[in-house]
Every structure is written in structure tokens, then in C-alpha cells.
Design a protein around this motif. Structure first.
Motif, PDB file in Angstrom:
ATOM      1  N   SER A   1       0.835  -1.199   0.000  1.00 44.35           N
ATOM      2  CA  SER A   1       0.000   0.000   0.000  1.00 44.35           C
ATOM      3  C   SER A   1       0.876   1.259   0.000  1.00 44.35           C
ATOM      4  CB  SER A   1      -0.887   0.010   1.241  1.00 44.35           C
ATOM      5  OG  SER A   1      -1.271   1.320   1.584  1.00 44.35           O
ATOM      6  N   ASN A   9      -5.260 -10.667  -4.497  1.00 44.90           N
ATOM      7  CA  ASN A   9      -5.404  -9.532  -3.578  1.00 44.90           C
ATOM      8  C   ASN A   9      -5.719  -9.971  -2.155  1.00 44.90           C
ATOM      9  OD1 ASN A   9      -5.590  -6.597  -3.150  1.00 44.90           O
ATOM     10  ND2 ASN A   9      -7.761  -7.006  -2.792  1.00 44.90           N
ATOM     11  N   TYR A  18      -0.726  -7.657  -1.578  1.00 44.67           N
ATOM     12  CA  TYR A  18      -1.264  -6.387  -2.057  1.00 44.67           C
ATOM     13  C   TYR A  18      -1.284  -6.344  -3.589  1.00 44.67           C
ATOM     14  CZ  TYR A  18      -1.606  -1.419  -3.118  1.00 44.67           C
ATOM     15  OH  TYR A  18      -1.992  -0.200  -3.629  1.00 44.67           O
ATOM     16  N   PRO A  74      -5.356  -1.491  -6.368  1.00 49.37           N
ATOM     17  CA  PRO A  74      -6.770  -1.555  -6.766  1.00 49.37           C
ATOM     18  C   PRO A  74      -7.054  -0.976  -8.154  1.00 49.37           C
ATOM     19  CG  PRO A  74      -6.584  -0.883  -4.479  1.00 49.37           C
ATOM     20  CD  PRO A  74      -5.198  -0.890  -5.028  1.00 49.37           C
ATOM     21  N   ASN A 114     -18.360  -1.188 -10.348  1.00 50.39           N
ATOM     22  CA  ASN A 114     -17.247  -1.860  -9.670  1.00 50.39           C
ATOM     23  C   ASN A 114     -15.918  -1.177  -9.966  1.00 50.39           C
ATOM     24  OD1 ASN A 114     -17.927  -4.034  -7.913  1.00 50.39           O
ATOM     25  ND2 ASN A 114     -18.724  -5.173  -9.679  1.00 50.39           N
ATOM     26  N   THR A 169     -15.713   1.692  -7.674  1.00 54.54           N
ATOM     27  CA  THR A 169     -15.492   1.225  -6.300  1.00 54.54           C
ATOM     28  C   THR A 169     -14.017   0.930  -6.062  1.00 54.54           C
ATOM     29  OG1 THR A 169     -17.718   0.302  -6.119  1.00 54.54           O
ATOM     30  CG2 THR A 169     -16.033  -0.596  -4.641  1.00 54.54           C
ATOM     31  N   TRP A 170     -13.379   0.264  -7.027  1.00 53.89           N
ATOM     32  CA  TRP A 170     -11.963  -0.081  -6.870  1.00 53.89           C
ATOM     33  C   TRP A 170     -11.055   1.142  -7.037  1.00 53.89           C
ATOM     34  CZ3 TRP A 170      -9.715  -4.399  -4.982  1.00 53.89           C
ATOM     35  CH2 TRP A 170     -10.563  -5.468  -4.721  1.00 53.89           C
ATOM     36  N   GLU A 224     -11.908   4.070  -5.895  1.00 56.85           N
ATOM     37  CA  GLU A 224     -12.043   4.686  -4.576  1.00 56.85           C
ATOM     38  C   GLU A 224     -11.186   3.955  -3.548  1.00 56.85           C
ATOM     39  OE1 GLU A 224     -16.595   6.273  -5.432  1.00 56.85           O
ATOM     40  OE2 GLU A 224     -16.244   4.361  -4.405  1.00 56.85           O
ATOM     41  N   LYS A 225     -11.124   2.621  -3.670  1.00 53.69           N
ATOM     42  CA  LYS A 225     -10.242   1.849  -2.785  1.00 53.69           C
ATOM     43  C   LYS A 225      -8.780   2.226  -3.023  1.00 53.69           C
ATOM     44  CE  LYS A 225     -13.163  -2.273  -2.258  1.00 53.69           C
ATOM     45  NZ  LYS A 225     -13.268  -3.738  -2.469  1.00 53.69           N
ATOM     46  N   ASP A 226      -8.442   2.458  -4.282  1.00 55.33           N
ATOM     47  CA  ASP A 226      -7.062   2.831  -4.606  1.00 55.33           C
ATOM     48  C   ASP A 226      -6.690   4.145  -3.927  1.00 55.33           C
ATOM     49  OD1 ASP A 226      -5.103   1.728  -7.022  1.00 55.33           O
ATOM     50  OD2 ASP A 226      -4.668   3.759  -6.390  1.00 55.33           O
ATOM     51  N   GLU A 234      -7.990   5.296  -1.191  1.00 58.52           N
ATOM     52  CA  GLU A 234      -7.931   5.056   0.260  1.00 58.52           C
ATOM     53  C   GLU A 234      -6.568   4.530   0.702  1.00 58.52           C
ATOM     54  OE1 GLU A 234     -11.129   2.427   1.117  1.00 58.52           O
ATOM     55  OE2 GLU A 234     -12.683   3.868   0.529  1.00 58.52           O
ATOM     56  N   VAL A 235      -5.927   3.722  -0.149  1.00 56.24           N
ATOM     57  CA  VAL A 235      -4.620   3.169   0.236  1.00 56.24           C
ATOM     58  C   VAL A 235      -3.471   4.032  -0.272  1.00 56.24           C
ATOM     59  CG1 VAL A 235      -5.460   0.799   0.382  1.00 56.24           C
ATOM     60  CG2 VAL A 235      -4.518   1.643  -1.789  1.00 56.24           C
TER      61      VAL A 235
END
Length: 676
Positions: free
Chosen positions: A425, A610, A614, A617, A632, A635-636, A638-640, A642-643
Motif C-alpha cells: 500500500s 489480492n 497487495y 486496486p 465496480n 469502487t476499486w 475509490e479503494k485505490d 484510500e490506500v
């Protein structure tokens, strides 16, 4: 008058805007000062501090430990906020002071004063040394603010803010303390007045240079140099690492000389044990000088032979032998660098002399551990086991010599490699990288590698302006710093500035012509600028030189996908010798040509992977885009974020053609608004 030295935590406080208040309401100002002193005295006594001096609305005090000083500062700030509130600034530093009967003096006092001047009302700012001492106190939290060049302080000081509840944490752009000006009004005035004169002089100089070149038939060139891997005369593996380290350090030293372009270590090492002639190598690297030599170690003695060759006519310009004990290895490297500058008739400035004289460590064991760490770091494949070995060896070097600046840079660079290869991450690794990078800056504020790694950290954090400042500073110190030019090229590509992008990447390839990785980087930058055909042409040209190179093949396929030539891209992805059936971009292309099952196979592979290790995303989001599953994909993405994003890919989202279908989606727009 008696005096003695002691190590203390030094605190300065003052009331913001007190002078103005005194002028407008003297009675109110006296009441506020009285409350300030009452709170200050009570808290200072409670935490075993000692008042050194009251001066108007300010105080100077000392504490036996940084922890006590910060606990006292927090208690004071919370009390100052009770009505009637008092806008107090606090700065803390720890260092050696000389105590007299009535005062304390020393650089540490000056630094504490400068840090306090940078604070805002309600905040507590501290130096990196204080931050180091309180880091393990779980009830105290801090945040890095900036590395500051203060007036009358001869090094850059990393500054942190205490972030405990109730305290103010200033934004970097609001800081207005006693710092050195970047571009003073005097200089601006001078620059404006001298513009026309300089322009006229420039025209005259250009005319004279042209005239001289036309009449002399001589082409004036800045010297370019390659340092070939020195020969190991001991012929054993242990000495081999040491000999390669000598070669690398001489390259690093020579790279500090302004009027000399030096080929990078990566390209130079291609010629280890090569049978090619000097002239062949010079032609391939496009240099006019070659430095070759040998190293022999006998007990604690080292002998270095060095020979400088004019490649055009294969003429020896200079040669010498250097003998000394191992602890003097840096002196030998400095002597070699100066002698080469003399041989090339380059006059070193005082600043260059100073940089060359800087010895990173006087501990031979620390130096050996550091060089072994670099071997693993420079493997270049991003294998986690190699990165862990590099990290361990750099930390070993630090344990042997806690003031070894380059070893801290090595640790930070290792953490950044995890990000580049998508192994961890980014958010996690950036936090880890920041601490050793700032420690390196505190040890030596005149090291190009330190500013280079700070620039890379800022780049990955999307702090563009800060990254530009650090990277340009790195190049100022080390004009042949390949990685700094590379990061600048990326930043300009994300700005849509084709000219500056090409300028910096061309410089990268001039300094490191045998690195397919950097050629691939330029290809990806063209991708984000939507210069797909330009990139494909570049990759085709480079593949003649590096046949079957996986990086170049991947980049060519990526740009073919940008042109909508998905089947051609698929054919290239599946021909590679690595990840030929599991690559995320292959999954995207399968989705775009309607081979849904193959795309889903790769998607499931990445989703399962995953769960174990790691996976960036954004890669999974890309496959969903190929499948047309935009929810989707978002969503991924947004996850990217976040990390911490993956820097390179995430910055490029604004221009990435793959995400055009969701460019106007509110979720995508919200995500992009978070990126400067």
C-alpha cells in the motif's frame, strides 16, 4: 562568570498580536499577560521546567526531557483556550546549550526561537529531534509540516506539529516565520533592471561563440563521461561488492560537478567484464571520455588505479595510483574526482569543493553494509525478498553509524520501490519512507539523494509544487541525477506539457541510455498525453536494441490499446515471458474485444491474489472498465485512493483514455477533485 554545557529541551512561547493589543487596549493587554504568566508558571513548575527569561509577552524555558516539555506545552495551550482565550505560539527544540549564571546560549536556542516564530496561535511546533524523542509516547501524536530553511541556521530543519486533541495544526502554506527568502524583493528588482542588459550581453556572447566556431572549425561540447566498472584485482566475491561500490561512489562524486555529464551506474554496469573497446563503448553511450581503473585490497589497505581516456582518439589524458587505508576510502574518491576535473580543465566552485569533501561515514563496517544493501536495491526486479534484504542492510549501516545520511536515504528508497512495483500500500510505505528521509535531511541538508527521495515522496503524495522544489534542488546539487529528471518528466506529462516531458525524459535517456525501464516510462508518459503512435514508434526503435524486453513490449501493447488496436495488444501481452496470461491490461483488452470469459479469469486471478498479497486496486478497476462494469470500476478506484494511490497510475487517471466512459460520473469527479 561560571558556565557549563548541558542537553535540554528548549521552549519558546509568545502571545500572537500582543503589541497591537497593547496599543489598542493597554488594560486588556496587561490582564492577558498576567493570565499568561500565571498559567505558564503553574504548568512549568508542574512539569519540572525552569524559566530562563521573560521578555515582554514571551518566555524562554528549559526542561530535562522533550516529553516533559511537550506535556507542559499541551497543558498550557488547553488552558490558554479557556475564556478569555490567549493566542499563544509555542516552539520546542532539544539540543546542547551553554548555561551561564543568567542565561543560556547556543545554536539550539536559536533553532528553538526560529521554530516558535513559525507557529500559529494554539499550535505547538517541534523539531525533528524532539519528534524522534517522543515518537514512542502513545499519548502524543505528531504530523510532519515541512523542511524549513531558517535565517541564521546552517541546515534545513524538518518541522512537525503536535496534533493532540484541542491543538491547532497549521497548514504548510500559512507558515510565515523567520525563514530565508526564496526570492527577495531586492533580487526581483535587480532581475527586472538587469533583464535588458543581460539580454544584450547574451546576444553578444552568442554572436562571438558562433563566429569563433565558424572560423575555428571546433565544436564546443560539455564533457560527457562514463565510469566503467573498476576491475577487482582480488578476484573474490567479497571484494567484488566493494569494487563495484567504489565505481558507484566515484560516479556519485563526479555527478556533483556542474559542467560534467556522467552516465548513470545502471548503464555503466552493462560493461562489467566486457570485451568491447573503449571507442565502441563511448559510441554506444555517446560520451567523449571514459574512466577505467582497478581496485586491490590487502588487509586494511586499498590501492586504486584510475585512467582517463579521450575516447575520440583513444588517448590517455591522465592516470594515477591512490594508496590509503580503508577508513580513508572517501578521501581517495574525492581525490579522484578533483583530479579528473583538473584533467578536463573544469574549475570547481567552492560549493562543489565542499560537496566533494563531505565524507558520509568514517565507519568501514557501516560502509560495507550500505554497499551490500545497494546491491539488492539495484537488482531492479521489485522482488520482495531482495527489498527486505536491502532494508535490513541499510538499517545495519545506520546502527553502526547513526549519522550515515546515505543509509537513511537507502531505507527510504527501498520503501518507495515497494510502491513502484505495486508490492505494498502506497499510504503505508510513504509513512515509513518519510521518517528516514527527514532524518537524512537533518543530518545533511546538502545531499542530492536526500532531496531526490523527498521529491519522490511528495510526488507519490500528489504534492506537485513541493515535489518540483525538491527534485530541482536534487538536480542543482547533482546535475546527473537520473531519477530526479525521471520524476520531473512524469509530473510534466500529467500537466499535459509535452515539451517539458520530452526534455526531461530525453535527459534521462542521455544519462542512462541502456535502461529499458526509463524508455518504458517515457512510453507510458506518451500514453497519458495520448501520443500513442509516438510511443509505439519509440518502443519499436528501442526493441531493436533490447529484443523481447518485457517492459518495452508491455508499453507498446498499452499504447496499441490506446489506439483501439486491442487484438494486436493481446498478441503482444500473451507473447511476453512473464505474466503472459494474468496481466491486468490483458484482462482489460480481452474485455474490450468481447472475450468476457478470458477477462473474468484474469479478474478472478487478481481478486484472489489480492486476498494474499497487495494488488494495486487501480489494476482491478481497469479490468472492470474493460468488462463495462463501471460501478465496480469506480469502487476499486475509490479503494485505490484510500490506500494512497499508486502515484504513476493514479495521477494519470485524469488523462487515461481507459476511463473516458466514466469521466463525467459524479463519483469519478469527486475522486478527481481530491487530487491537486
Amino acid at each position: 562568570m561560571s558556565q557549563h554545557r548541558e542537553l535540554v529541551a528548549i521552549m519558546f512561547t509568545d502571545i500572537e498580536g500582543y503589541t497591537s493589543l497593547m496599543q489598542n487596549d493597554e488594560k486588556e493587554a496587561i490582564l492577558i499577560r498576567k493570565k499568561h504568566r500565571k498559567i505558564f508558571d503553574a504548568c512549568t513548575n508542574k512539569h519540572k521546567g525552569e524559566l530562563i527569561q521573560y521578555f515582554g509577552d514571551g518566555t524562554l524555558s528549559t526542561f530535562r526531557s522533550s516529553v516533559e516539555a511537550i506535556k507542559c506545552g499541551i497543558e498550557m495551550q488547553l488552558a490558554f483556550q479557556e475564556e478569555p482565550s490567549i493566542p499563544v505560539r509555542i516552539g520546542v527544540h532539544v539540543g546542547d546549550v551553554i548555561r551561564t549564571e543568567a542565561d543560556i546560549i547556543g545554536d539550539a536556542v536559536n533553532i528553538a526561537s526560529r521554530i516558535e516564530s513559525l507557529a500559529v496561535a494554539g499550535s505547538i511546533l517541534i523539531s525533528d529531534k524532539v519528534n524522534d524523542q517522543i515518537r514512542n509516547q502513545k499519548y502524543l501524536s505528531t504530523q510532519y509540516i515541512d523542511a524549513v530553511d531558517f535565517k541564521n541556521v546552517n541546515k534545513v530543519i524538518p518541522v512537525f506539529a503536535i496534533t493532540n486533541q484541542g491543538l491547532v495544526v497549521p497548514e504548510k502554506h500559512t507558515l510565515k516565520g523567520k525563514t530565508k527568502p526564496n526570492d527577495s524583493e531586492v533580487y526581483k528588482s535587480y532581475r527586472k533592471k538587469s533583464f535588458y542588459v543581460l539580454g544584450l550581453l547574451t546576444l553578444i556572447i552568442l554572436f562571438l561563440a558562433y563566429f569563433m566556431m565558424q572560423n575555428s572549425g571546433v565544436e564546443i561540447k560539455e564533457p560527457t563521461l562514463a565510469v566503467l566498472p573498476f576491475n577487482n584485482m582480488n578476484n573474490d566475491n567479497k571484494s567484488n561488492v566493494f569494487t563495484d561500490g567504489i565505481t558507484e561512489d566515484i560516479i556519485t562524486h563526479l555527478s556533483k560537478i556542474q559542467h560534467l555529464q556522467v552516465i548513470s551506474r545502471a548503464s555503466a554496469m552493462h560493461y562489467k567484464n566486457s570485451d568491447k573497446s573503449i571507442q565502441e563503448i563511448a559510441k554506444e553511450l555517446d560520451v567523449n571520455y571514459i574512466l577505467e581503473g582497478s581496485v586491490r585490497v590487502n588487509n586494511n589497505q586499498v590501492r586504486i588505479n584510475a585512467n582517463l581516456v579521450d575516447a575520440a582518439n583513444n588517448k590517455n589524458l591522465w592516470a594515477d595510483n591512490y594508496d590509503n587505508d580503508l577508513v580513508q576510502i572517501f578521501k581517495i574518491q574525492n581525490d579522484v574526482s578533483r583530479d579528473i576535473a583538473n584533467a578536463l580543465k573544469i574549475t570547481l566552485s567552492d560549493r562543489e569543493e565542499s560537496r566533494l569533501s563531505n565524507e558520509p561515514t568514517n565507519n568501514p563496517e557501516a560502509y560495507t553494509a550500505f554497499k551490500e544493501g545497494q546491491v539488492y536495491l539495484h537488482q531492479g526486479g521489485g522482488k520482495v525478498e531482495e527489498l527486505k534484504k536491502a532494508e535490513g542492510l541499510f538499517k545495519k549501516a545506520i546502527n553502526l553509524d547513526p549519522q550515515f545520511c546515505r543509509a537513511y536515504v537507502g531505507v527510504a528508497e527501498t520503501y518507495l520501490e515497494y510502491i513502484f512495483w505495486g508490492r505494498e500500500s502506497p499510504k503505508k510505505m510513504l509513512e515509513l519512507a518519510s521518517t528516514p528521509a527527514l532524518k537524512a535531511l537533518a543530518i545533511n541538508s546538502n545531499d542530492g539523494g536526500t532531496f531526490g527521495v523527498l521529491g519522490a515522496i511528495s510526488y507519490y503524495k500528489y504534492e506537485k509544487e513541493t515535489a518540483l522544489l525538491y527534485l530541482k534542488k536534487a538536480i542543482e546539487i547533482n546535475p546527473s541525477y537520473v531519477s530526479a529528471y525521471n520524476k520531473l518528466g512524469w509530473i510534466y506529462s500529467f500537466d499535459g506539457d509535452l515539451e517539458r516531458m520530452e526534455e526531461n525524459f530525453n535527459m534521462v535517456q542521455k544519462l542512462d541510455p541502456l535502461s529499458s525501464k526509463y524508455i518504458g516510462d517515457m512510453g507510458q508518459a506518451y500514453y497519458y498525453l495520448r501520443e500513442f503512435q509516438k510511443s509505439i514508434d519509440k518502443m519499436n526503435e528501442s526493441l531493436k536494441k533490447f529484443p523481447n524486453d518485457n517492459m518495452l513490449l508491455w508499453m507498446k501493447a498499452s499504447n496499441l490499446s490506446g489506439l483501439g488496436r486491442y487484438q494486436e495488444a493481446i498478441d503482444i501481452y500473451t507473447s511476453r515471458s512473464v505474466a503472459s496470461n494474468t496481466n491486468w491490461m490483458l484482462g482489460y483488452c480481452y474485455g474490450m474485444v468481447g472475450e468476457t470469459e478470458k477477462a473474468k479469469e484474469i479478474l478472478n486471478y487478481q481478486l484472489n491474489k489480492n486476498k494474499m498479497v497487495y494488488v494495486p486496486p487501480v489494476m482491478i478497476a481497469t479490468i472492470y472498465m474493460g468488462l463495462g462494469d463501471f460501478d465496480n470500476a469506480l469502487t476499486w478506484l475509490e479503494k485505490d485512493y484510500e490506500v494512497g494511490g499508486q502515484g504513476l497510475f493514479f495521477w494519470g487517471l485524469k488523462q487515461d483514455i481507459k476511463f473516458d466512459p466514466v469521466k463525467n460520473h459524479p463519483r469519478f469527479q469527486a475522486l478527481m477533485s481530491k487530487i491537486p
